[in-house]
Every structure is written in structure tokens, then in C-alpha cells.
Design an enzyme around this catalytic site. Sequence first.
Site, PDB file in Angstrom:
ATOM      1  CD  GLN A 129      -2.940  -1.117   2.289  1.00 14.04           C
ATOM      2  OE1 GLN A 129      -2.584  -1.677   3.309  1.00 14.04           O
ATOM      3  NE2 GLN A 129      -4.103  -0.519   2.192  1.00 14.04           N
ATOM      4  CG  HIS A 147       1.106  -4.589 -13.393  1.00 15.46           C
ATOM      5  ND1 HIS A 147       2.316  -5.034 -12.912  1.00 15.46           N
ATOM      6  CD2 HIS A 147       0.980  -3.315 -12.926  1.00 15.46           C
ATOM      7  CE1 HIS A 147       2.900  -4.081 -12.211  1.00 15.46           C
ATOM      8  NE2 HIS A 147       2.107  -3.027 -12.196  1.00 15.46           N
ATOM      9  CG  ASP A 151       3.084  -0.093 -11.011  1.00 18.80           C
ATOM     10  OD1 ASP A 151       2.761  -1.156 -10.430  1.00 18.80           O
ATOM     11  OD2 ASP A 151       2.979   0.066 -12.247  1.00 18.80           O
ATOM     12  NE  ARG A 181       0.017  -4.573  11.848  1.00 18.17           N
ATOM     13  CZ  ARG A 181      -1.078  -4.798  11.115  1.00 18.17           C
ATOM     14  NH1 ARG A 181      -2.050  -3.903  11.066  1.00 18.17           N
ATOM     15  NH2 ARG A 181      -1.205  -5.903  10.436  1.00 18.17           N
ATOM     16  CG  HIS A 232      -0.809  -6.083   5.447  1.00 20.03           C
ATOM     17  ND1 HIS A 232      -0.954  -5.386   6.644  1.00 20.03           N
ATOM     18  CD2 HIS A 232      -1.920  -5.807   4.730  1.00 20.03           C
ATOM     19  CE1 HIS A 232      -2.101  -4.720   6.628  1.00 20.03           C
ATOM     20  NE2 HIS A 232      -2.707  -4.944   5.472  1.00 20.03           N
ATOM     21  CG  ASN A 281      -3.335  -7.287   8.118  1.00 20.25           C
ATOM     22  OD1 ASN A 281      -3.481  -6.702   9.185  1.00 20.25           O
ATOM     23  ND2 ASN A 281      -4.077  -7.038   7.054  1.00 20.25           N
ATOM     24  CD  GLU A 282      -7.799  -6.874   7.928  1.00 17.09           C
ATOM     25  OE1 GLU A 282      -8.197  -7.007   6.761  1.00 17.09           O
ATOM     26  OE2 GLU A 282      -8.001  -5.836   8.596  1.00 17.09           O
ATOM     27  CG  ASN A 299      -6.233  -5.079  11.642  1.00 14.79           C
ATOM     28  OD1 ASN A 299      -5.463  -4.758  12.548  1.00 14.79           O
ATOM     29  ND2 ASN A 299      -5.812  -5.434  10.441  1.00 14.79           N
ATOM     30  CE1 TYR A 351      -9.869   0.627   9.517  1.00 16.69           C
ATOM     31  CE2 TYR A 351      -9.623  -1.756   9.569  1.00 16.69           C
ATOM     32  CZ  TYR A 351      -9.069  -0.503   9.391  1.00 16.69           C
ATOM     33  OH  TYR A 351      -7.737  -0.368   9.113  1.00 16.69           O
ATOM     34  CD  GLU A 386      -5.054  -2.621   9.523  1.00 17.79           C
ATOM     35  OE1 GLU A 386      -6.166  -2.393   8.996  1.00 17.79           O
ATOM     36  OE2 GLU A 386      -4.194  -3.347   9.000  1.00 17.79           O
TER      37      GLU A 386
END
Length: 506
Positions: A41, A61, A74, A99, A144, A188-189, A329, A331, A400
Site C-alpha cells: 500500500q 497490471h 507501482d 506497524r 500483509h 494480517n487479517e 483490526n 472498523y 488497526e
Amino acid sequence: MLTIFLSVLVLSSTHQIKKARDNVRKFPDEFIFGAATASYQIEGAWDEDGKSENIWDRLTHADPCSITDCSNGDIADDSYHLYKRDVEMMRELGLDFYRFSLSWSRILPTSFPDKINEAGVQYYNNLIDEMLKYNIEPMVTLYHWDLPQKLQDMGGWTNPYIVDWFADYARVAFEMFGDRVKYWITMNEPREICYQGYGANTKAPRLNIKGTAEYMCAKNLLMAHAKAYHIYNEEYRFSQGGIIGITLSANWYYSETEADIEAAEEAVQFEWGQYANPIFSEKGDFPPVMKEKIAAKSAAQGFARSRLPEFTPEEVEYVRGSADFFGINHYSSYIVYRNESMATYHEVPSYYDDLNAVIYQSSEWEHGASDFLKVVPEGFYKLLTDIKQKYNNPPIYITENGYSTYGGLVDDDRIAYYRKYMDAMLDAIDEGCDIRGYAAWSLLDNFEWMEGYLERFGLYEVDYESPERTRTPRKSAFVYKQIVRTRELDWHYEPDTDVMTIDEGY
Ligand SMILES: *[C@@H]1O[C@H](CO)[C@@H](O)[C@H](O)[C@H]1NC(C)=O
């Protein structure tokens, strides 16, 4: 003055607590604050210095407009080159920890440890050393979501050999960075990796093979996690002295009516109990309700065996207890119901048909730019107290939590979200939940997977038009800085957002 003070004191104690909450609440002394990101990310440099292709490179891509704005990672935030500015932002915020995740294909371009990419290792060494220079503790996620494409070509997380592939990679990471990294997160997740990537098409590799692939992924991922844990525990813990855990995405599930209480609890067991139960429960293994339901459905559907793979008794023991902490995490929250209409509601076979319930969100809940991001702070409190009760109060790090907008420096909605969710977390701490730290998602805007750069989660705004990827603190950055500095949640604090400085010596 004194009379007023005394008359306030004789008011009912509940009112006293409420009043205190409306003003200033203190965090525990040892509590640590951070911010989080992930390699794909933010890093960019997707094919630089020997890095090989991963599944997000391939997806963006090969099928650019599967991403809402047809963008990719990219260049992203170009943190591969701008890591010093990232660390400067951590210092501006006064963070205790940061993190971030390692890119497997940057460190091991062949996917395997036969060739270690010096330049990739050097990048992470530079980042870690720059952070440690300013007493910012690294918290490192091994995986991740950016699986090397070659491993995906061999089945990715559905291939049981990935347990060894991941373990080999983990060992390289402990070897290279474990002298300085004391917080490790294996995955992660898992839910998003397995369900969204294999059982649906909402994350790479978008396999959408329903009712089988996501369960094969789940078992292999848990075994891979456990193997990395045991390697750390047996070979590195003594000399390196860190801790290692896993991060699950854990939302809260309300029942629509009283008749749906069982369905809501089963949704909890499927959605994150699937990964928490094998690791954190007293007995280990997938949740009994998952095993029963999927076995029964599989038999009725004519499968030769349950679509949910079994753990042998030895494997149950291998995975059980394989974490020093529970990373969360969180939300948002959801609502669950189950009635006669289920029979035709979901594709057969599928994960949600196995659960046999519908999960949705109230359109009346306030939400951020991400449609899923409904603001329900009470659900956070319910989640945390449920985890305390189910798994014997494990040490928790909130790895998160955060809020999306479509950009802009004055982000009062994000500030309100952070305050409400931290308030709910403090309620859970008051209830005895062992919550030790909190990471805001995210330090800076970044490539938000299928939403590209449309949805912004950063405390710092990133200008994607500028070659320098200029980072500018939002109002929320100033508010978070004040929380970290004072170790207090003050609902009435209004920052002066003119200039961001680095406060030395705290
Ligand atoms: C099932 O519940 C949902 C949500 O409350 C409702 O919209 C639907 O009409 C119900 N269907 C049946 C067959 O009861």
C-alpha cells in the site's frame, strides 16, 4: 467555588462517570500508541532492486480497472525512497511504535530462501534503524497480503506446502531483523486473505471458488502461522526477546431481533472465531458450530467429506496457544438475521450458505467514504469484552482502527470517529480487558486495495499529483499527536493546525 464543587460530588455516581467521560479520560501508564501501514500500500518500487512480482502487482497490471480508479501500487507513496520522511512524521506525532509489513517478494525474489535480496533487506534495515534512532519501536507484519506470484501459481494458500514456504520466509525475517524487532505479527487479517481472495473476488487473487478454497486456505494459513510461531518460540525468543502474535479482522455482529441471537453468535464464530478459536480458545480447533454445519451441509450436498478440512489432534495442539498476543483490526459492526428466505439467498455451496444467515449494515448508521465504515463505537466495546470472556483475557493490541474520507485536511469526521472508538476502548479497559496498545490506520493515505486512491485513511494526506508524493498533516494528525503526548482523550481539544513540529524528549 467550593460549594459548587461539593454539590457536583453528591450527584449520582453514574452521572459523575458520564461527566468525566465528556471531558478528559486517561490511558493506562504502560499503554503504547502507534500508526500502521502495509508494504504494497505504501512502498512503490514494485520492480526495483531485484524485487519480484507479487499477486497485487499481477492483479493491478493484468486487470487495471478491477481497481475502482484503475490505479496500482507501482509507486504508491514511494515510501521505498521516502522512508525518512515517514519516520519524520512518526516523530511529529510522537509515536511509540510503527506497524509496517515486509514484502516477501522484495526480500526473497525467488519466493524461497535460496537467494536473499540484499537491497530489499537493506531497505528494511534502513527503515528500522531510522526509527530506532528516535526510539520508535518497530512492529512488523510478516504477511500483509502480497504473496509472491510464483507461489500463487502453485496454489498459494490452498497448497499445504505453503506452511513450509512461509516458515522459511519467517526464519529469514527473524534472522535479518529480529535483533531489533521485538513485536512480530505473522498474518494480517486471515479472513480477508482466505474469504475475500479465495472464496470471493474482492481481493487478490480473486479466485472466487466458493465453499472450498477459503477453508483450505484457512487451515494452511493457521498451520503456517503456528509454524512461524514455534520457530520464533524455539529458536529466537531466548536470544531476541520479542513477542509474536497474529492480527485478525474482528467486527461486531448484532442480532436483528431476539430470534437472531444464535445466528449472530454463529456469525461471530464464522467470521473471526474461525481463526481465533484454533489459537486462543482452551480446546483449540475450528469452532464446533463451523465443523458441525459444514460437515452436515457437505454430506447433504454429496461431497465425500466435509469441505472444511480437519485438524488432526496433533495439529490442534500445534496451533492452540500459538500467539503471545491477539492483534485486532476493527472498523465497524454488522447486523445478522436468519429466516426462511435463507434457503434461496446464497449461492450453494458457499461460506455464507454454510453460515445460513444474512449479514448487513443499517443504512441509518453514519458512515465514512468506505461504505462499510459505519460508525458504531459500542460494537468495539462489545467485541473487546467478548474476546476477554471467550479467550481468558488475552493481551490485545489494536493493530488497526481508522476512518476513511475522500480527502481534505479538515477531517472532523475522522477525529470524531477516533475519539468515539478510543472512548469505547477505554470502557473495555475499565472492564478489565488487557489492551496494551493502539495503532491508527493509517499513518498516511495509501493504495486502498480495490478502492485504489479514492478512499483516504491517512493522518497525513498524500498528494498523488506531485512526484514527491508530498505528505501534509490533517487536522486529525494534530489531535492524535495531542492524545499521544498527554496520554489522554480530551473531547474538547481544538488543535492549532498552522505548523507541525517535532517535540523532543518525551
Ligand atoms: C426475513 O428477514 C428479512 C429481514 O428482516 C425480511 O426482509 C424478510 O422479509 C424475511 N423473509 C421471510 C421469508 O420471513
